[in-house]
Write an enzyme that holds these catalytic residues in place. Sequence first.
Site, PDB file in Angstrom:
ATOM      1  N   LYS A 166       0.865  -1.189   0.000  1.00 26.91           N
ATOM      2  CA  LYS A 166       0.000   0.000   0.000  1.00 26.91           C
ATOM      3  C   LYS A 166       0.894   1.230   0.000  1.00 26.91           C
ATOM      4  O   LYS A 166       1.524   1.534   1.001  1.00 26.91           O
ATOM      5  CB  LYS A 166      -0.928   0.054   1.215  1.00 26.91           C
ATOM      6  CG  LYS A 166      -2.015   1.103   1.028  1.00 26.91           C
ATOM      7  CD  LYS A 166      -2.405   1.834   2.295  1.00 26.91           C
ATOM      8  CE  LYS A 166      -1.364   2.771   2.808  1.00 26.91           C
ATOM      9  NZ  LYS A 166      -1.097   3.960   1.960  1.00 26.91           N
ATOM     10  N   GLU A 242      10.724   1.734   9.756  1.00 32.82           N
ATOM     11  CA  GLU A 242      11.679   2.804   9.438  1.00 32.82           C
ATOM     12  C   GLU A 242      10.937   4.106   9.700  1.00 32.82           C
ATOM     13  O   GLU A 242      10.091   4.509   8.908  1.00 32.82           O
ATOM     14  CB  GLU A 242      12.115   2.736   7.970  1.00 32.82           C
ATOM     15  CG  GLU A 242      12.895   1.504   7.593  1.00 32.82           C
ATOM     16  CD  GLU A 242      14.267   1.437   8.238  1.00 32.82           C
ATOM     17  OE1 GLU A 242      14.716   2.444   8.831  1.00 32.82           O
ATOM     18  OE2 GLU A 242      14.872   0.364   8.166  1.00 32.82           O
ATOM     19  N   CYS A 276      14.066  11.336   6.270  1.00 32.28           N
ATOM     20  CA  CYS A 276      14.179  11.001   7.688  1.00 32.28           C
ATOM     21  C   CYS A 276      15.626  11.099   8.160  1.00 32.28           C
ATOM     22  O   CYS A 276      15.878  11.166   9.359  1.00 32.28           O
ATOM     23  CB  CYS A 276      13.591   9.629   7.962  1.00 32.28           C
ATOM     24  SG  CYS A 276      14.123   8.416   6.776  1.00 32.28           S
ATOM     25  N   GLU A 377      10.956  16.840  14.578  1.00 34.05           N
ATOM     26  CA  GLU A 377      11.457  16.632  13.223  1.00 34.05           C
ATOM     27  C   GLU A 377      10.892  17.726  12.306  1.00 34.05           C
ATOM     28  O   GLU A 377       9.709  18.057  12.391  1.00 34.05           O
ATOM     29  CB  GLU A 377      10.977  15.250  12.754  1.00 34.05           C
ATOM     30  CG  GLU A 377      11.580  14.796  11.452  1.00 34.05           C
ATOM     31  CD  GLU A 377      11.096  13.400  11.033  1.00 34.05           C
ATOM     32  OE1 GLU A 377      10.016  12.972  11.482  1.00 34.05           O
ATOM     33  OE2 GLU A 377      11.801  12.752  10.248  1.00 34.05           O
TER      34      GLU A 377
HETATM   35  P1  ADP Z   1       3.665  11.411   6.618  1.00 34.58           P
HETATM   36  O1  ADP Z   1       3.019  12.173   7.735  1.00 34.58           O
HETATM   37  O2  ADP Z   1       5.053  11.773   6.386  1.00 34.58           O
HETATM   38  O3  ADP Z   1       2.825  11.318   5.378  1.00 34.58           O
HETATM   39  P2  ADP Z   1       2.714   8.873   7.454  1.00 34.58           P
HETATM   40  O4  ADP Z   1       3.281   7.992   8.502  1.00 34.58           O
HETATM   41  O5  ADP Z   1       1.390   9.493   7.702  1.00 34.58           O
HETATM   42  O6  ADP Z   1       3.823   9.928   7.159  1.00 34.58           O
HETATM   43  O7  ADP Z   1       2.617   8.094   6.072  1.00 34.58           O
HETATM   44  C1  ADP Z   1       3.457   7.054   5.680  1.00 34.58           C
HETATM   45  C2  ADP Z   1       2.627   5.916   5.128  1.00 34.58           C
HETATM   46  O8  ADP Z   1       1.766   5.479   6.143  1.00 34.58           O
HETATM   47  C3  ADP Z   1       1.732   6.282   3.945  1.00 34.58           C
HETATM   48  O9  ADP Z   1       1.648   5.193   3.059  1.00 34.58           O
HETATM   49  C4  ADP Z   1       0.399   6.514   4.614  1.00 34.58           C
HETATM   50  O10 ADP Z   1      -0.682   6.287   3.742  1.00 34.58           O
HETATM   51  C5  ADP Z   1       0.437   5.460   5.685  1.00 34.58           C
HETATM   52  N1  ADP Z   1      -0.461   5.719   6.831  1.00 34.58           N
HETATM   53  C6  ADP Z   1      -0.748   6.885   7.419  1.00 34.58           C
HETATM   54  N2  ADP Z   1      -1.630   6.713   8.432  1.00 34.58           N
HETATM   55  C7  ADP Z   1      -1.882   5.373   8.479  1.00 34.58           C
HETATM   56  C8  ADP Z   1      -2.708   4.542   9.301  1.00 34.58           C
HETATM   57  N3  ADP Z   1      -3.423   5.030  10.297  1.00 34.58           N
HETATM   58  N4  ADP Z   1      -2.715   3.209   9.057  1.00 34.58           N
HETATM   59  C9  ADP Z   1      -1.970   2.696   8.050  1.00 34.58           C
HETATM   60  N5  ADP Z   1      -1.172   3.420   7.253  1.00 34.58           N
HETATM   61  C10 ADP Z   1      -1.126   4.737   7.459  1.00 34.58           C
END
Ligand code: ADP
Length: 473
Positions: A166, A242, A276, A377
Amino acid sequence: MYINGHWITGRDVFTVYNPATGEQIGEAVDGNVADARGAIDAASHAGASWSATTAYERSHILYRAHQLMMDQQPALAELMTTEQGKPLKAANNEVRYAADFLLWYAEEAKRIYGETIPSARADQRFLIHKQPVGVVAAITPWNYPVSMITRKLAPALAAGCTVVLKPAESTPLCAIAVIKLLEEAGLPPGVVNLVTASNPQPIGEEFCTNPKVKKLTFTGSTAVGKALAQKCAPQLKRVSMELGGHAPFIVFDDADPVHAAKGVSLVKFLNTGQACISPNRIFVQRPILEPFLDTLKKRVSALKAGNGMNPETSIGPLINERAVEKVERQVDDAIAKGATLLAGGVRETGDGFEAGFFYGATLLSNVTPGMIIYREETFGPVAAVIPFDDESEVIAMANDTHYGLAAYVYTTNLSRGLRVFEQLNFGIIGINDINPTSAAAPFGGTNESGLGREGAREGIDEYLETKLGGFSI
Ligand code: ADP
C-alpha cells in the site's frame, strides 16, 4: 490496483496532484478493506509456489526488474518529479538508488545460507534452515516513492515471500509504475499485489489484524509506526519500522568550516528537507561558527525553489499545505524565542509559486533547546544551527532525543571521530560523509526511529525465519 495478476480499473478513484503546480496529473483506484483482503488471499495462495522456486529463479526475475528499471529511468524520474516534486536530477538519482536494491537482492537471493552447528552429543546434528516468513504487507511513504518500495519488495521477493503493497496516497502513480515493471519482469500472479487507497487507516488495520499476513514492513512517521506496531502485537506479527529521525550534524573546530558548510548545504536541502535522515540540528563548535555560517548563508541564499522540471531548480515544493504550515510554525516559534534568521524564513509567493507548496531555503542560527525545532522533526528546508563549546556537551545534546536514525560528524581528528562514533546513539553515522546510504549498507534506527534494517545482508534477514532441526542419528 493490481491483485492476483489483474489490473483493477473502472472503480471509484482518487485524484493525484502535482505539488509544484496544483495540477491534476492522474488518478488511482480507491481501494477498500475487501480489496486488501483479496490481495492478502492472493499473496497467501501464491506463497506456496513462490516460496518453492529456486533462489536462481527469483534472482533471475529481480535481475530483469533491475534492467527494466534502468531502461525506464528517464520516464520514471519524470513521473516522480511530477508527482512528488523533487528536482529531476534528484529523481534520476533516486531511480538509480531504487534499482540498486533490485540488483543487490538479485545477488543476495543466492546467499540465503543455512548452518550446521556442532552438538555436545555424538549422536546429534543441528541443522539451521532459513525460510521465508510468508505474506508481507508493506506500507511506504511519499518522500522516496520508488526506492522505498524496492528497498522492501526486493529483499522480500528474494527471500521467497509474497507481498501486498500500500503506497502513500500522494504518490500512487510511482507505485503503479514499479509494480508494472515487476509484472513485466515475470513475477507470477499474486506474488506482488498493489492496493491504492485515499484513506490508509482501514487498509493498515487489515494488514495488522489479518492472520494470513506474517510480517508488516512500514516506512513513515513514528506516530503511525507505533500505532501499527501496537495493532500487530496481539498476533505477535513480525514488524520492521523505518520511522522518523532528528539527525544531529556535528562540526568540530578541527574541521574545515567551509567544507562542512558545503556538506550541510548539500544534504540538508535534498528533497526539500523531506528525508528522515535530513540533518535537523546542526551543532557547530564556537571557534569556527562565523566562517561556517558565512559559507552556509551564501549557499542557502543561492538555492532556488521552483518546479523540479526546471533545470535551475535546486529545491522543489513541499508535499502539501500541512507540510508548509509545519515549517512556518517551527521557524516562527524559533524567531520569536530569539533565533537569528540568516536566510529565507518565508513562504515563496509570486510568479510560478501560485499553486505549489513552496517555502524558501532557510537558515537559522542561535537555536536553543526551548524551541520546537530543537525537539521536533522538521521535514522541510530549514537549517537550524546551534553553537556548542565542548565534545561531551555536544554528545549529550545530540543524544538528547527519542529518535536515533542518522547522525553526521565533521572532524579531522581520528581519535575524536572514533570516540564520537561510538558514543552517538544512532543507527547510521556519517563521519565527514554526507551520504552514508547504499543498497549494500544496513539502513535503520535505534530508539523510536525504528526496528530492523533495510538494505545490506541484514535487509533480507527481516523476511526470513530461522528453523532449527535437531537430528538424532
Ligand atoms: P507522513 O506524515 O510523512 O505522510 P505517514 O506515517 O502518515 O507519514 O505516512 C506514511 C505511510 O503510512 C503512507 O503510506 C500513509 O498512507 C500510511 N499511513 C498513514 N496513516 C496510516 C494509518 N493510520 N494506518 C496505516 N497506514 C497509514
